[in-house]
Scaffold this motif. Sequence first.
Motif, PDB file in Angstrom:
ATOM      1  N   ARG A  86       0.808  -1.225   0.000  1.00  0.00           N
ATOM      2  CA  ARG A  86       0.000   0.000   0.000  1.00  0.00           C
ATOM      3  C   ARG A  86       0.840   1.273   0.000  1.00  0.00           C
ATOM      4  N   PRO A  87       1.759   1.491   0.948  1.00  0.00           N
ATOM      5  CA  PRO A  87       2.524   2.746   0.930  1.00  0.00           C
ATOM      6  C   PRO A  87       3.423   2.882  -0.299  1.00  0.00           C
ATOM      7  N   VAL A  88       3.931   1.758  -0.830  1.00  0.00           N
ATOM      8  CA  VAL A  88       4.803   1.822  -2.003  1.00  0.00           C
ATOM      9  C   VAL A  88       4.028   2.300  -3.224  1.00  0.00           C
ATOM     10  N   VAL A  89       2.806   1.773  -3.427  1.00  0.00           N
ATOM     11  CA  VAL A  89       1.999   2.179  -4.580  1.00  0.00           C
ATOM     12  C   VAL A  89       1.559   3.634  -4.443  1.00  0.00           C
ATOM     13  N   ASN A 171      -6.945  20.180 -27.563  1.00  0.00           N
ATOM     14  CA  ASN A 171      -7.605  21.265 -26.840  1.00  0.00           C
ATOM     15  C   ASN A 171      -6.671  22.064 -25.924  1.00  0.00           C
ATOM     16  N   PHE A 172      -5.623  21.432 -25.390  1.00  0.00           N
ATOM     17  CA  PHE A 172      -4.784  22.104 -24.394  1.00  0.00           C
ATOM     18  C   PHE A 172      -3.303  22.141 -24.765  1.00  0.00           C
ATOM     19  N   GLY A 173      -2.898  21.495 -25.859  1.00  0.00           N
ATOM     20  CA  GLY A 173      -1.481  21.442 -26.190  1.00  0.00           C
ATOM     21  C   GLY A 173      -0.774  20.428 -25.306  1.00  0.00           C
ATOM     22  N   TRP A 174       0.510  20.197 -25.580  1.00  0.00           N
ATOM     23  CA  TRP A 174       1.194  19.156 -24.812  1.00  0.00           C
ATOM     24  C   TRP A 174       1.502  19.581 -23.382  1.00  0.00           C
ATOM     25  N   ARG A 175       1.731  20.872 -23.131  1.00  0.00           N
ATOM     26  CA  ARG A 175       2.016  21.300 -21.753  1.00  0.00           C
ATOM     27  C   ARG A 175       0.765  21.191 -20.876  1.00  0.00           C
ATOM     28  N   GLY A 176      -0.350  21.659 -21.374  1.00  0.00           N
ATOM     29  CA  GLY A 176      -1.591  21.514 -20.610  1.00  0.00           C
ATOM     30  C   GLY A 176      -1.986  20.047 -20.444  1.00  0.00           C
ATOM     31  N   SER A 177      -1.725  19.249 -21.461  1.00  0.00           N
ATOM     32  CA  SER A 177      -2.039  17.819 -21.370  1.00  0.00           C
ATOM     33  C   SER A 177      -1.201  17.146 -20.297  1.00  0.00           C
ATOM     34  N   PHE A 178       0.063  17.532 -20.181  1.00  0.00           N
ATOM     35  CA  PHE A 178       0.916  16.936 -19.160  1.00  0.00           C
ATOM     36  C   PHE A 178       0.409  17.266 -17.753  1.00  0.00           C
ATOM     37  N   PHE A 179      -0.098  18.482 -17.576  1.00  0.00           N
ATOM     38  CA  PHE A 179      -0.694  18.852 -16.293  1.00  0.00           C
ATOM     39  C   PHE A 179      -1.856  17.920 -15.954  1.00  0.00           C
ATOM     40  N   ILE A 180      -2.740  17.731 -16.908  1.00  0.00           N
ATOM     41  CA  ILE A 180      -3.928  16.908 -16.674  1.00  0.00           C
ATOM     42  C   ILE A 180      -3.535  15.442 -16.488  1.00  0.00           C
ATOM     43  N   LEU A 181      -2.569  14.981 -17.267  1.00  0.00           N
ATOM     44  CA  LEU A 181      -2.113  13.595 -17.113  1.00  0.00           C
ATOM     45  C   LEU A 181      -1.483  13.369 -15.736  1.00  0.00           C
ATOM     46  N   GLY A 182      -0.773  14.377 -15.231  1.00  0.00           N
ATOM     47  CA  GLY A 182      -0.215  14.268 -13.886  1.00  0.00           C
ATOM     48  C   GLY A 182      -1.300  14.089 -12.841  1.00  0.00           C
ATOM     49  N   ALA A 183      -2.409  14.830 -13.000  1.00  0.00           N
ATOM     50  CA  ALA A 183      -3.531  14.678 -12.068  1.00  0.00           C
ATOM     51  C   ALA A 183      -4.193  13.308 -12.218  1.00  0.00           C
ATOM     52  N   ILE A 184      -4.300  12.825 -13.463  1.00  0.00           N
ATOM     53  CA  ILE A 184      -4.911  11.504 -13.686  1.00  0.00           C
ATOM     54  C   ILE A 184      -4.054  10.394 -13.068  1.00  0.00           C
ATOM     55  N   LEU A 185      -2.742  10.529 -13.180  1.00  0.00           N
ATOM     56  CA  LEU A 185      -1.854   9.501 -12.629  1.00  0.00           C
ATOM     57  C   LEU A 185      -1.903   9.452 -11.101  1.00  0.00           C
ATOM     58  N   LEU A 186      -2.389  10.515 -10.470  1.00  0.00           N
ATOM     59  CA  LEU A 186      -2.536  10.485  -9.012  1.00  0.00           C
ATOM     60  C   LEU A 186      -3.603   9.490  -8.565  1.00  0.00           C
ATOM     61  N   ASN A 187      -4.413   9.012  -9.521  1.00  0.00           N
ATOM     62  CA  ASN A 187      -5.379   7.964  -9.171  1.00  0.00           C
ATOM     63  C   ASN A 187      -4.696   6.665  -8.773  1.00  0.00           C
ATOM     64  N   CYS A 188      -3.415   6.529  -9.093  1.00  0.00           N
ATOM     65  CA  CYS A 188      -2.674   5.363  -8.605  1.00  0.00           C
ATOM     66  C   CYS A 188      -2.636   5.344  -7.074  1.00  0.00           C
ATOM     67  N   CYS A 189      -2.653   6.517  -6.465  1.00  0.00           N
ATOM     68  CA  CYS A 189      -2.697   6.584  -4.993  1.00  0.00           C
ATOM     69  C   CYS A 189      -4.004   6.001  -4.468  1.00  0.00           C
ATOM     70  N   VAL A 190      -5.103   6.294  -5.169  1.00  0.00           N
ATOM     71  CA  VAL A 190      -6.399   5.729  -4.780  1.00  0.00           C
ATOM     72  C   VAL A 190      -6.380   4.209  -4.937  1.00  0.00           C
ATOM     73  N   ALA A 191      -5.788   3.736  -6.042  1.00  0.00           N
ATOM     74  CA  ALA A 191      -5.682   2.291  -6.244  1.00  0.00           C
ATOM     75  C   ALA A 191      -4.843   1.650  -5.143  1.00  0.00           C
ATOM     76  N   GLY A 192      -3.758   2.308  -4.758  1.00  0.00           N
ATOM     77  CA  GLY A 192      -2.916   1.769  -3.695  1.00  0.00           C
ATOM     78  C   GLY A 192      -3.612   1.732  -2.349  1.00  0.00           C
ATOM     79  N   ALA A 193      -4.528   2.666  -2.114  1.00  0.00           N
ATOM     80  CA  ALA A 193      -5.263   2.678  -0.849  1.00  0.00           C
ATOM     81  C   ALA A 193      -6.141   1.437  -0.695  1.00  0.00           C
ATOM     82  N   LEU A 194      -6.482   0.784  -1.806  1.00  0.00           N
ATOM     83  CA  LEU A 194      -7.290  -0.441  -1.743  1.00  0.00           C
ATOM     84  C   LEU A 194      -6.478  -1.652  -1.325  1.00  0.00           C
ATOM     85  N   PHE A 195      -5.138  -1.548  -1.332  1.00  0.00           N
ATOM     86  CA  PHE A 195      -4.275  -2.695  -1.028  1.00  0.00           C
ATOM     87  C   PHE A 195      -4.143  -2.865   0.486  1.00  0.00           C
ATOM     88  N   ARG A 196      -5.213  -3.316   1.106  1.00  0.00           N
ATOM     89  CA  ARG A 196      -5.207  -3.504   2.556  1.00  0.00           C
ATOM     90  C   ARG A 196      -4.234  -4.611   2.932  1.00  0.00           C
TER      91      ARG A 196
END
Length: 512
Positions: A86-89, A171-196
């Motif tokens: 869990r903490p590693v993910v 719609n946002f160019g590659w710099r704006g897309s990278f910002f949004i992708l960074g936020a989307i990748l934070l969902n890995c933290c939510v997935a890791g929270a499920l690893f009881r």
Amino acid sequence: MSLPANTDLGYTPPDGGWGWAVVFGASISVGFAYAFPKAFTVYFKELRMDFNVSYSQIAWVTSIMCATTYGGGPISSILVNRFGSRPVVIFGGLLCGIGMISAAFCTSILQLYICVGVISGFGLALNLQPSVIIIGKYFLKRRPIANGLAMAGSPVMLSTLAPLNQFLFDNFGWRGSFFILGAILLNCCVAGALFRPIGMAADPVQKQTIKQAEKTVKEQPNNSSIEMVPPKTVSLLSGTEDEEDKDCCEKFNKYLDFSLFKHRGFLIYLIGNVLMFLGFFAPIVFLAPYAKHLGIDEYSAAFLLSILAIVDMIARPITGIIANSKWVRPKIQYFFSFSIAFNGACHLLCPLATGYTGLVIYSVFFGLGFGMVCAMLFETLMDLVGAARFTSAVGLVTIAECCTILLGPPIGGTLIDTFGDYKYMFIKCGAVMVLAGTFLFIMNYYNYRMLAKEERERKATEETMKDNKHIRTETEDGNIWAKEKMQDGPEVEPLTDEKEGLKKEVNGKSEV
């Protein structure tokens, strides 16, 4: 080989319940780890123009990302053994997000290598290994199905991220897309929270008991103080002292088990997989360019990858169900060998496809073979080494595989540049994978024979020890009986009729 009995875990996996939530979280983490480097290629053209670099230079971004993802396997395994999945993910998800958000501010290709390739790539490494490790702790009987469902997250995520990246870029160019992708990748933290966490980890009460026992022994350093401590606590305390006495090498081996290199099945798996990865990813990279080379339009060429992803998505869970059946599970290594050889046969036949219809048929069979291999990639390793040693095994395997993953596509590109034709690349990949599948089939046959022989020898040894113990027990009983006889003196023989008459005669004289 019978069904794996993971008694080395110290507990019985639940095979369901919260484990299905863990599988859902693992599918998210595995999906990002495998699909994100492939979907990132949407931005290559714009990045090449902005940074004024060649295609080969920009292609190193995904190469570094993949190499870091696989090369970070041992570090990820050590962290999982030390802190849990869990903490590693969760930490890996944070690294992915930080890396992509930082990449939005990059002004050179070197900065992009560091932010996307190294930071985000290492974050994906901290997502991949713990996700496949935690499944082995929650599942035993249904483990192939659980692994198949988790690995199905890769094609699902690929089919989602590819159009999403194109939409974000428009719609946002590659710099704006990278910002949004960074936020989307934070969902890995939510997935890791499920690893009881699950298993035999020491709870706070147990740790407090150990501390109290240590304090008692220090205050009263005599035998009576030890007698006051419960036996279970004494064993925990002695175990703690033993760990403190270990040197640095032994502690490191505890987190990354190098004794696996003496494991026959692990070495067979490692050699076969390292060979397989020389031809595993290159056909995906060059499928769309090959279609364009034959005169097919860009959208139709891109649709071939969509066909491959859809078939791959369906094949993975179905493969998990088949691998979990009572007919396949005991000999799952043969099924894995067949999947690799089937994949290679598809590549060997690809040059025969000279039109779009032929490439569609190739994409369907390629997706089927690719899904079969990916669904059993980690299940077969766990079947060989067991769930307890799987954490170290997956780390050692990924660090060895990262070299051939890096070399595979460049070797294929060199063949294309040299001969000016794609068919030699597909023939090379197919030949390598058929060779790897054949090697694994033959060596696994040898391994199964040796395991059966060792099992027979073990049973024979146990029976011999039982017989010797029985004979020894009878001998000891006889010795004890003889000793008691000597201590009691000679037995009194019963009087015969003749002796009885003499006795009466003597008695009669005595009376007279």
